[in-house]
Design an enzyme around this catalytic site. Sequence first.
Site, PDB file in Angstrom:
ATOM      1  N   ALA A  70      37.158 -36.711  -1.422  1.00 62.49           N
ATOM      2  CA  ALA A  70      36.465 -37.877  -0.876  1.00 62.49           C
ATOM      3  C   ALA A  70      37.201 -38.382   0.364  1.00 62.49           C
ATOM      4  O   ALA A  70      38.400 -38.150   0.525  1.00 62.49           O
ATOM      5  CB  ALA A  70      36.418 -38.974  -1.929  1.00 62.49           C
ATOM      6  N   GLU A 113      36.886 -31.278  -8.268  1.00 63.55           N
ATOM      7  CA  GLU A 113      36.080 -31.792  -9.383  1.00 63.55           C
ATOM      8  C   GLU A 113      34.652 -31.233  -9.332  1.00 63.55           C
ATOM      9  O   GLU A 113      34.050 -30.974 -10.374  1.00 63.55           O
ATOM     10  CB  GLU A 113      36.084 -33.328  -9.370  1.00 63.55           C
ATOM     11  CG  GLU A 113      37.452 -33.894  -9.772  1.00 63.55           C
ATOM     12  CD  GLU A 113      37.528 -35.391  -9.621  1.00 63.55           C
ATOM     13  OE1 GLU A 113      37.439 -35.871  -8.474  1.00 63.55           O
ATOM     14  OE2 GLU A 113      37.661 -36.096 -10.640  1.00 63.55           O
ATOM     15  N   GLU A 133      44.932 -37.030  -6.087  1.00 69.35           N
ATOM     16  CA  GLU A 133      44.604 -38.457  -6.096  1.00 69.35           C
ATOM     17  C   GLU A 133      45.802 -39.327  -6.429  1.00 69.35           C
ATOM     18  O   GLU A 133      45.973 -40.422  -5.898  1.00 69.35           O
ATOM     19  CB  GLU A 133      43.464 -38.743  -7.095  1.00 69.35           C
ATOM     20  CG  GLU A 133      42.090 -38.273  -6.648  1.00 69.35           C
ATOM     21  CD  GLU A 133      41.792 -36.823  -7.013  1.00 69.35           C
ATOM     22  OE1 GLU A 133      42.748 -36.059  -7.291  1.00 69.35           O
ATOM     23  OE2 GLU A 133      40.605 -36.448  -7.009  1.00 69.35           O
TER      24      GLU A 133
HETATM   25  C1  LIG Z   1      43.567 -31.508   3.365  1.00 68.10           C
HETATM   26  C2  LIG Z   1      44.981 -31.459   3.807  1.00 68.10           C
HETATM   27  C3  LIG Z   1      45.812 -30.581   2.871  1.00 68.10           C
HETATM   28  C4  LIG Z   1      45.015 -30.840   5.248  1.00 68.10           C
HETATM   29  O1  LIG Z   1      46.327 -30.871   5.743  1.00 68.10           O
HETATM   30  P1  LIG Z   1      46.611 -30.494   7.274  1.00 68.10           P
HETATM   31  O2  LIG Z   1      48.088 -30.612   7.464  1.00 68.10           O
HETATM   32  O3  LIG Z   1      45.952 -29.220   7.607  1.00 68.10           O
HETATM   33  O4  LIG Z   1      45.861 -31.583   8.142  1.00 68.10           O
HETATM   34  P2  LIG Z   1      46.049 -33.157   8.136  1.00 68.10           P
HETATM   35  O5  LIG Z   1      46.665 -33.633   6.902  1.00 68.10           O
HETATM   36  O6  LIG Z   1      46.674 -33.542   9.425  1.00 68.10           O
HETATM   37  O7  LIG Z   1      44.532 -33.625   8.096  1.00 68.10           O
HETATM   38  C5  LIG Z   1      43.639 -33.437   9.204  1.00 68.10           C
HETATM   39  C6  LIG Z   1      42.839 -34.692   9.406  1.00 68.10           C
HETATM   40  O8  LIG Z   1      41.977 -34.895   8.277  1.00 68.10           O
HETATM   41  C7  LIG Z   1      42.199 -36.171   7.716  1.00 68.10           C
HETATM   42  N1  LIG Z   1      41.953 -36.054   6.274  1.00 68.10           N
HETATM   43  C8  LIG Z   1      42.310 -35.052   5.483  1.00 68.10           C
HETATM   44  N2  LIG Z   1      41.878 -35.249   4.238  1.00 68.10           N
HETATM   45  C9  LIG Z   1      41.224 -36.431   4.261  1.00 68.10           C
HETATM   46  C10 LIG Z   1      40.537 -37.176   3.273  1.00 68.10           C
HETATM   47  N3  LIG Z   1      40.405 -36.735   2.018  1.00 68.10           N
HETATM   48  N4  LIG Z   1      39.989 -38.346   3.647  1.00 68.10           N
HETATM   49  C11 LIG Z   1      40.111 -38.797   4.904  1.00 68.10           C
HETATM   50  N5  LIG Z   1      40.743 -38.128   5.903  1.00 68.10           N
HETATM   51  C12 LIG Z   1      41.282 -36.965   5.558  1.00 68.10           C
HETATM   52  C13 LIG Z   1      43.641 -36.511   8.098  1.00 68.10           C
HETATM   53  O9  LIG Z   1      43.856 -37.876   8.067  1.00 68.10           O
HETATM   54  C14 LIG Z   1      43.694 -35.948   9.502  1.00 68.10           C
HETATM   55  O10 LIG Z   1      43.017 -36.860  10.326  1.00 68.10           O
HETATM   56  P3  LIG Z   1      43.477 -37.130  11.835  1.00 68.10           P
HETATM   57  O11 LIG Z   1      42.589 -38.212  12.314  1.00 68.10           O
HETATM   58  O12 LIG Z   1      44.911 -37.537  11.782  1.00 68.10           O
HETATM   59  O13 LIG Z   1      43.314 -35.841  12.561  1.00 68.10           O
HETATM   60  C15 LIG Z   1      45.597 -32.862   3.869  1.00 68.10           C
HETATM   61  O14 LIG Z   1      44.984 -33.601   4.875  1.00 68.10           O
HETATM   62  C16 LIG Z   1      45.447 -33.608   2.578  1.00 68.10           C
HETATM   63  O15 LIG Z   1      46.245 -33.460   1.695  1.00 68.10           O
HETATM   64  N6  LIG Z   1      44.416 -34.465   2.508  1.00 68.10           N
HETATM   65  C17 LIG Z   1      44.230 -35.396   1.399  1.00 68.10           C
HETATM   66  C18 LIG Z   1      43.586 -34.733   0.219  1.00 68.10           C
HETATM   67  C19 LIG Z   1      43.339 -35.738  -0.873  1.00 68.10           C
HETATM   68  O16 LIG Z   1      44.155 -36.566  -1.191  1.00 68.10           O
HETATM   69  N7  LIG Z   1      42.165 -35.631  -1.496  1.00 68.10           N
HETATM   70  C20 LIG Z   1      41.753 -36.537  -2.552  1.00 68.10           C
HETATM   71  C21 LIG Z   1      40.868 -37.582  -1.981  1.00 68.10           C
HETATM   72  S1  LIG Z   1      40.436 -38.814  -3.185  1.00 68.10           S
HETATM   73  C22 LIG Z   1      39.224 -38.087  -4.115  1.00 68.10           C
HETATM   74  O17 LIG Z   1      38.806 -37.015  -3.836  1.00 68.10           O
HETATM   75  C23 LIG Z   1      38.706 -38.928  -5.249  1.00 68.10           C
HETATM   76  C24 LIG Z   1      37.864 -38.126  -6.208  1.00 68.10           C
HETATM   77  O18 LIG Z   1      38.502 -38.031  -7.447  1.00 68.10           O
HETATM   78  C25 LIG Z   1      36.470 -38.685  -6.345  1.00 68.10           C
HETATM   79  C26 LIG Z   1      36.437 -40.137  -6.746  1.00 68.10           C
HETATM   80  C27 LIG Z   1      35.103 -40.556  -7.215  1.00 68.10           C
HETATM   81  C28 LIG Z   1      35.181 -42.000  -7.519  1.00 68.10           C
HETATM   82  C29 LIG Z   1      34.454 -42.357  -8.791  1.00 68.10           C
HETATM   83  C30 LIG Z   1      34.916 -43.696  -9.237  1.00 68.10           C
HETATM   84  C31 LIG Z   1      34.186 -44.221 -10.418  1.00 68.10           C
HETATM   85  C32 LIG Z   1      34.812 -45.520 -10.860  1.00 68.10           C
HETATM   86  C33 LIG Z   1      33.919 -46.680 -10.596  1.00 68.10           C
HETATM   87  C34 LIG Z   1      34.686 -47.857 -10.228  1.00 68.10           C
HETATM   88  C35 LIG Z   1      33.788 -49.009  -9.914  1.00 68.10           C
HETATM   89  C36 LIG Z   1      34.166 -49.593  -8.612  1.00 68.10           C
HETATM   90  C37 LIG Z   1      33.686 -51.025  -8.493  1.00 68.10           C
HETATM   91  O19 LIG Z   1      33.318 -51.617  -9.495  1.00 68.10           O
HETATM   92  O20 LIG Z   1      33.761 -51.528  -7.363  1.00 68.10           O
END
Ligand SMILES: CC(C)(COP(=O)(O)OP(=O)(O)OC[C@H]1O[C@@H](n2cnc3c(N)ncnc32)[C@H](O)[C@@H]1OP(=O)(O)O)[C@@H](O)C(=O)NCCC(=O)NCCSC(=O)C[C@@H](O)CCCCCCCCCCCCC(=O)O
Length: 735
Positions: A70, A113, A133
């Site tokens: 996400a 997921e 996460e």
């Molecule tokens: C992916 C990487 C390993 C890549 O690494 P690399 O070194 O190649 O590159 P960069 O790290 O420099 O990244 C390039 C560029 O991309 C941006 N970026 C990368 N990933 C993301 C991301 N996930 N989101 C946003 N931006 C991202 C990064 O910032 C760089 O940008 P720039 O501008 O600087 O060029 C590495 O990037 C990495 O590790 N990324 C993170 C991966 C990660 O952590 N993923 C998990 C994300 S969280 C998630 O997926 C949650 C899920 O579980 C789904 C959740 C569903 C929610 C359901 C909730 C239900 C509960 C209900 C609650 C009720 C709420 C209420 O009541 O209000």
Amino acid sequence: MSWGRHIAPGQDNRKLPEVQVVISPLHPTRNSPCLAVLQALEDGLKRADADPSVKAVTICGENGKFSAGADIRGFSSPNKQGLGLGPIVSLIERSEKPVVAAIEGIALGGGLEVTLGCHYRIAHVQARMGLPEVTIGLLPGAEGTQRLPRLIGVPAALDIITTGRHISASEALKLGLVDEVVEENTVEAAIRLANRLIGQPLGHRRLSLKPVPKLPNMEAFLTEALVKVKKRAQGCLAPELCFQAIKAATEQPFADGVRKERELFNILLTSGQAKALQYAFFAERAVEKWTTPSGASWKTASPQPIRKAAVIGLGTMGRGIVTSLVKAKIPVVALEQDLEYLNTGRKAVMLLLEREAMKMEQGGQTLDFNNPARLQFAVDFDVLRDVDLVIEAVFENMALKKEIFNKLSRICKPEAFLCTNTSALNIDEIASVTSRPQQVIGTHFFSPAHVMRLLEIIYGRHTSPTTIATAMQLAKVMKKVGVVVGNCFGFVGNRMMFPYVQQAVFLLEEGSRPEDVDQVLEDFGFKIGPFRMSDLAGLDVGWRSRKDQGLTGPTLAPGTSARQRHGYRYSPLPDLLCEKGRFGQKTGKGWYQYEKAGGRTAKPDPWIHSFLSEYRDTHQIKTRFIDQEEILERCLFTLINEGFDILAEGIASGPEHLDVVYINGYGWPKHRGGPMFYASTVGLPNILAKLQKYSEIHPDVPQLRPSAFLKKLVAMGNPPLNDWMSYLHRQSNKL
Ligand SMILES: CC(C)(COP(=O)(O)OP(=O)(O)OC[C@H]1O[C@@H](n2cnc3c(N)ncnc32)[C@H](O)[C@@H]1OP(=O)(O)O)[C@@H](O)C(=O)NCCC(=O)NCCSC(=O)C[C@@H](O)CCCCCCCCCCCCC(=O)O
């Protein structure tokens, strides 16, 4: 990130009609594209389900990458994207047509997921997977905490979810997370598999219907696991809540487990820790985009290739730096002043490399260091003629460094870069003895240099943008976080550390014990408090520096007051300990006592307690009880105060730089986002008020006087951290 292909049987795959659905691109934009992405995925699945000509589905990524999960920025927007992902994963799982995930590049977080909802998973051999996460203060919130233990068992799921580590395709195959690993085109392999699956039963592949594999001693296993998780978490909430969600999977039916996962996810989402950790994620990426006040920038400067490097000095720092270079596959020459030092250094480096090679082997990697083309030891400066970059890591002494740089300037090829691993000394003065000050730069490594991620990169007055870009590229290749900062005594990290340690020592004078101060800061989340840290680093390091500055030792003017220097408060306590040979761990005694010289277990020392008591009597200081709040505020707020001065002077180009330095080099708890982020959560008016209060009580301590920049920001209405720098040159009519 994800695309779907609908497969009609008997057709040539390459001629199949394609429906494309994107979930989360790697570079998400801020205006919540994910809602559209989720909608597209849902629509695609529903269309596939309704179309009788479609017999199977594969889900794959765009541009060879499955998904980074996400959009993290979306979690802090009011319209929280991604929240609907769980139901979509369920929708995938319920499909009556086989769904195969084709995992290429990365499948992280929500991306992985999605694959858990698929009936089969095929991964490319170079793919990496994980549920990171926890590292951004959350837990897998799209039913991942319930499906993963059902697929790979509780121990493996706990490890992956509570650490957030990435795993390779081969490890995923061993764990049963994927069904097949391929070296060829993954999407085509997935389509072939999907074709073979048409008409086969899918019930046993729906993870939500499977029980969690039993362990003979599940309860005992979970009890022990929780202790480990909590110990590693050091105050961070997410790992423990990840644990709770997985525990729910072992105790409750799938639907109840999902409800529990949502409840826990919501707690984390609204916790300050998630916000801090997500800030830290973006801060680390923001500092890669460096700029300097003179206008040099990552956008226009190009790094030069480093084909061969050299390290001068094989003390603790030099050994770690050589190890880092070898690990980064950069051929390196390690140089010492004579054969005796060289042999000692060589043995130590080889030992470090052997240990690193063993660790890497466990992860399926190899480290080649016995090849002289990769690693060479020498005592003769002549071997440096062909290197592209030299890192000097000798003793912290200006005269010695200047002598070495003068020699390097004469011996090295004209285009070679000259780096100094100093923790405080003036880069311009070092550069002044060379004929190429534009190629001289500070590269401040942190001990142990092959482990610590931070590399402070210090440009001098003449350092060229190419030199900065090259040092940043070197940091990247060494898998370190490079932070570009300006030249001042102590640069960013140590300059902010001085007032922090100074306050800690003043607190001892006034009535605290080292273990009291350390405890408060360790409870706050620091890995070790200031006194344990001094003992580890060696008290003699600071002593030498204070002697060089004329603050103590033979050059001190006779008649100088014991507790004052230049009219300000000074504590001679650390000097007195050094005079007694108490240098910390290395001598078995410092602020604590240790089991032996070189011992690591710090025990409170009754000798120190009576020494402090005698000291207070000698200087007629009335011992008082100092509470935790005062310890925390005086240590942290002076550190933060110095940070505001650093920003105002343009030594760092933003608060993120200071925070990245502290998280990666000084053990600042990441879940508190770094000192400047922490200041923004405490509120700048509160920090200002406390500094004013303590400054009135201790007028002879300039570090307690609020920074003009802090005062200005408060006068401007306490703007959010992102806006601080824009106020630097703005006029405030309230000042
Ligand atoms: C992916 C990487 C390993 C890549 O690494 P690399 O070194 O190649 O590159 P960069 O790290 O420099 O990244 C390039 C560029 O991309 C941006 N970026 C990368 N990933 C993301 C991301 N996930 N989101 C946003 N931006 C991202 C990064 O910032 C760089 O940008 P720039 O501008 O600087 O060029 C590495 O990037 C990495 O590790 N990324 C993170 C991966 C990660 O952590 N993923 C998990 C994300 S969280 C998630 O997926 C949650 C899920 O579980 C789904 C959740 C569903 C929610 C359901 C909730 C239900 C509960 C209900 C609650 C009720 C709420 C209420 O009541 O209000």
